[in-house]
Design an enzyme around this catalytic site. Structure first.
Site, short mmCIF file in Angstrom:
data_model
loop_
_atom_site.label_atom_id
_atom_site.label_comp_id
_atom_site.label_asym_id
_atom_site.label_seq_id
_atom_site.Cartn_x
_atom_site.Cartn_y
_atom_site.Cartn_z
N ILE A 1 21.44 -2.79 -3.00
CA ILE A 1 22.40 -2.10 -3.87
C ILE A 1 23.59 -1.54 -3.09
O ILE A 1 24.68 -1.41 -3.65
CB ILE A 1 21.70 -0.99 -4.71
N ASN B 1 16.19 12.60 -5.20
CA ASN B 1 15.24 13.67 -5.51
C ASN B 1 16.03 14.90 -5.97
O ASN B 1 17.26 14.90 -5.90
CB ASN B 1 14.34 13.97 -4.32
N VAL C 1 15.74 3.83 -1.18
CA VAL C 1 17.12 3.46 -1.51
C VAL C 1 18.07 4.65 -1.27
O VAL C 1 19.22 4.45 -0.88
CB VAL C 1 17.19 2.89 -2.95
N ASP C 2 17.58 5.85 -1.45
CA ASP C 2 18.36 7.06 -1.18
C ASP C 2 18.80 7.09 0.29
O ASP C 2 19.99 7.29 0.59
CB ASP C 2 17.46 8.28 -1.50
N SER D 1 12.27 5.28 -9.45
CA SER D 1 10.88 5.81 -9.51
C SER D 1 9.79 4.82 -9.11
O SER D 1 8.63 5.20 -9.04
CB SER D 1 10.53 6.39 -10.89
N GLY E 1 9.29 3.22 -6.27
CA GLY E 1 8.92 3.18 -4.86
C GLY E 1 8.01 4.36 -4.52
O GLY E 1 6.87 4.44 -4.97
N VAL E 2 8.54 5.30 -3.75
CA VAL E 2 7.80 6.49 -3.34
C VAL E 2 7.21 7.24 -4.54
O VAL E 2 6.11 7.78 -4.46
CB VAL E 2 8.74 7.44 -2.55
N TYR E 3 7.91 7.24 -5.67
CA TYR E 3 7.48 8.01 -6.84
C TYR E 3 6.38 7.31 -7.65
O TYR E 3 5.85 7.91 -8.59
CB TYR E 3 8.67 8.38 -7.72
N1 AR6 Z 1 18.70 -1.75 -2.59
C1 AR6 Z 1 18.02 -1.84 -3.76
N2 AR6 Z 1 16.78 -1.35 -3.94
C2 AR6 Z 1 16.20 -0.74 -2.88
C3 AR6 Z 1 16.84 -0.59 -1.63
C4 AR6 Z 1 18.16 -1.12 -1.51
N3 AR6 Z 1 18.86 -1.02 -0.39
N4 AR6 Z 1 15.99 0.08 -0.79
C5 AR6 Z 1 14.86 0.31 -1.49
N5 AR6 Z 1 14.97 -0.18 -2.74
P1 AR6 Z 1 12.48 4.55 -3.79
P2 AR6 Z 1 11.80 6.43 -5.97
C6 AR6 Z 1 14.02 -0.16 -3.87
O1 AR6 Z 1 11.25 4.89 -3.06
O2 AR6 Z 1 10.52 5.75 -6.21
C7 AR6 Z 1 13.36 8.92 -1.73
O3 AR6 Z 1 12.86 9.49 -0.56
C8 AR6 Z 1 12.56 0.05 -3.55
O4 AR6 Z 1 12.00 -1.17 -3.10
O5 AR6 Z 1 13.75 4.42 -3.02
O6 AR6 Z 1 12.67 6.79 -7.16
C9 AR6 Z 1 14.18 9.91 -2.55
O7 AR6 Z 1 14.85 10.84 -1.75
C10 AR6 Z 1 12.03 0.46 -4.93
O8 AR6 Z 1 11.83 -0.71 -5.72
O9 AR6 Z 1 12.80 5.61 -4.99
C11 AR6 Z 1 13.13 10.55 -3.40
O10 AR6 Z 1 12.50 11.62 -2.73
C12 AR6 Z 1 13.19 1.23 -5.55
O11 AR6 Z 1 14.31 0.95 -4.69
C13 AR6 Z 1 12.16 9.46 -3.66
O12 AR6 Z 1 12.28 8.55 -2.56
C14 AR6 Z 1 12.99 2.72 -5.66
O13 AR6 Z 1 12.19 3.18 -4.56
C15 AR6 Z 1 12.48 8.70 -4.93
O14 AR6 Z 1 11.48 7.74 -5.16
#
Ligand code: AR6
Length: 168
Positions: free
Chosen positions: A11, A24, A33-34, A117, A119-121
């Site tokens: 992204i 978050n 992704v954050d 949500s 990924g980590v969530y």
């Molecule tokens: N481009 C697109 N998607 C991505 C990328 C990227 N560069 N990198 C990861 N993803 P997550 P959450 C996908 O964990 O579950 C953070 O620490 C990843 O594979 O990023 O909403 C925040 O600060 C997954 O499918 O977000 C919060 O504390 C998706 O993005 C917490 O994690 C979301 O995964 C939020 O958790």
């Protein structure tokens, strides 16, 4: 009415008016992704986000996008999955609604979302795809200025899950 596109990729590379961050409540960065967005966008995003005073789950707030090709980052806070009976689906819908409202207010015509949500969530990707796409489909009817919403999925499995729930 604006269209929904699906894409497998990163992204942070998207040339759109706004990218949505899976943030978050503190809005000061994190992993996933954050972390990727803050790394690629540089310190300006965090400096601006610091002034926003955090963000509730289900809500979204914008900053500019620093060194990214996009003009804005819309920081949306999705729910942490707790088994499904704690209003998670409604909160996930809400953060998509709010992100699109903020994008429209800023005059954005193209917006990219990650799978918030999932990924980590820990939110199950099948249900997340259904909620994210269904909500976006409905919202596009009332946000005439938004021409394209692009879901950018990182993995093949996530891309396929979203493809299965793409509204016709
Ligand atoms: N481009 C697109 N998607 C991505 C990328 C990227 N560069 N990198 C990861 N993803 P997550 P959450 C996908 O964990 O579950 C953070 O620490 C990843 O594979 O990023 O909403 C925040 O600060 C997954 O499918 O977000 C919060 O504390 C998706 O993005 C917490 O994690 C979301 O995964 C939020 O958790």
């Amino acid at each position: 009415m604006g269209r929904i596109e699906l894409l497998q990729g990163d992204i942070t590379k998207q040339e759109v008016d706004a990218i949505v961050n899976a943030a978050n409540r503190g809005l000061l960065g994190g992993g996933g992704v954050d972390g990727a967005i803050h790394r690629a966008g540089g310190p300006a995003i965090r400096e601006e986000a610091r002034l926003l005073g955090g963000c509730e789950t289900g809500d979204a707030k914008a900053t500019t996008a620093g060194d990214l090709p996009a003009n804005y980052v819309i920081h949306a806070v999705g729910p942490i999955w707790q088994g499904g009976d704690a209003g998670e689906a409604e909160r996930l819908a809400s953060c998509h609604r709010r992100a699109l409202e903020v994008a429209d207010e800023l005059g954005c015509r193209t917006v990219a979302f990650p799978a918030i949500s999932t990924g980590v969530y820990g939110f199950p990707v099948e249900l997340a795809a259904k909620v994210a796409l269904g909500t976006t489909h409905v919202e596009l009817e009332t946000h005439a200025g938004i021409e394209e919403v692009r879901f950018v999925l990182f993995s093949d499995a996530d891309f396929q899950a979203f493809q299965q729930h793409l509204p016709s």
